[in-house]
Motif scaffolding. Sequence first.
Motif, short mmCIF file in Angstrom:
data_model
loop_
_atom_site.label_atom_id
_atom_site.label_comp_id
_atom_site.label_asym_id
_atom_site.label_seq_id
_atom_site.Cartn_x
_atom_site.Cartn_y
_atom_site.Cartn_z
N THR A 188 -83.74 -39.13 40.63
CA THR A 188 -84.67 -38.90 41.74
C THR A 188 -85.46 -37.62 41.50
O THR A 188 -84.89 -36.54 41.32
N MET A 189 -86.79 -37.76 41.52
CA MET A 189 -87.72 -36.65 41.37
C MET A 189 -88.62 -36.60 42.59
O MET A 189 -89.05 -37.66 43.08
N VAL B 150 -85.02 -33.68 32.80
CA VAL B 150 -84.19 -32.63 33.39
C VAL B 150 -83.73 -31.67 32.30
O VAL B 150 -83.32 -32.10 31.21
N THR C 274 -87.64 -42.60 42.53
CA THR C 274 -86.26 -42.83 42.09
C THR C 274 -86.27 -43.95 41.06
O THR C 274 -86.66 -45.08 41.36
N ARG D 140 -78.01 -31.79 37.91
CA ARG D 140 -79.29 -31.33 38.47
C ARG D 140 -79.95 -30.36 37.50
O ARG D 140 -79.34 -29.90 36.54
N ASP D 141 -81.21 -30.03 37.80
CA ASP D 141 -81.92 -29.02 37.02
C ASP D 141 -81.23 -27.66 37.11
O ASP D 141 -80.42 -27.40 38.02
N SER E 264 -92.44 -38.92 45.82
CA SER E 264 -91.09 -38.95 45.24
C SER E 264 -90.87 -40.26 44.51
O SER E 264 -91.48 -41.29 44.85
N THR F 296 -84.44 -31.97 40.28
CA THR F 296 -84.30 -33.40 40.01
C THR F 296 -82.81 -33.70 39.94
O THR F 296 -82.03 -32.92 39.40
N ARG G 98 -93.91 -40.86 37.86
CA ARG G 98 -93.50 -39.52 38.27
C ARG G 98 -94.25 -39.15 39.55
O ARG G 98 -95.31 -39.71 39.84
#
Length: 357
Positions: free
Chosen positions: A23-24, A66, A311, A89-90, A309, A31, A287
């Motif tokens: 998910t972004m 990521v 996904t 996560r990032d 957003s 992310t 994206r």
Amino acid sequence: MAERVLLKIDGQVHEGWKAVSITMALNAICTVFELTLTEKWLDLPARRVVAAGAACELWIGNDLIVTGWVEDSDNSLDKSGHTITVRGRDKTCDLLDCAALHGTGTWKNVKLETIAADLLKPYGLTLKVEASTGEKIDYTIDPGESVMEALTKLARLKGLVLGVTPEGNPRLFSPKPVRADYGFALGDNISTINVTNSTADRFSQYILVGQRSGARASAENARAVKATAADPGMTRYRPLKIVTSEQSSQSGLQARARWEANAHLAAAQNVELTTPGWRSAKGTLFRPGGLVRVDAAYVNVDIDLMVTSVTLALSEDEYRTSLTLARPEAFSAEPAEEAKAKKKKKGQKVDPLMSIE
């Protein structure tokens, strides 16, 4: 088309994932990903190990997604095989979770970039600034606030948005819609669609009151700066007053007022849809940030919207993407386009994303 999802850790590449969720979001500082695979352990010379806390890179083909950390690693074993689920996560995840700490916690007459650099230095991160941050400001950390909360407040003061780069650094920007090489249409590439249009959290006027930047505030002048912005689509009287403790210039507070109006509008009006695959017909990975046409006349939507957003999901060998889209000005400090709307003619169709009438 099958996608190669690669998790790179210490020079080792892990792939073959059977379930994926990535998910972004345009205005998210992290992310988030979850990857799962099951391997027949009897057929393997050694079990696969992915350690929690490991630094990692997540790629989809040649696209870096990521740069961050593996935060969870679940392992289970039964007669069918060994199942691994990895979540991460990032690098910016620490900014969400950890307290903002720096000396006295107070800055006087400095640029936003200076405050950000001081807060980010312990994490080895650098703020990527893609828009003007304007005049110098004063800032004091609120007790217990996280680094992300501090940076978000600073971004709002300037009418800007905080996000993340694929390299794992925070990003400060003003979203400028760039036409994507794809669109969405019913009967073509829309599997499901949901249109939301709510007035519950929209207001006719947004009144921002703050302290004058650089002033020695007294009881009389502590709230010396005031700015307003309107949502012309809200036709009944619904004012919202926001009192901020941060010091700001008149121009800075005006940008914040316009940002608040557009942010509330964005939350109230959006489109959610799903589409097969993770890429456009031209091979572009979906994206956040692209401006796309959504042609769904049956639900009264035929308009350019910005992807806010995404996904990317894989399950049972099916690749699909869920997208949320909003008006292009949703994250902008410019006045909403609705301000320019003309009164509709009798019988004229009205897009639910363009009017509440």
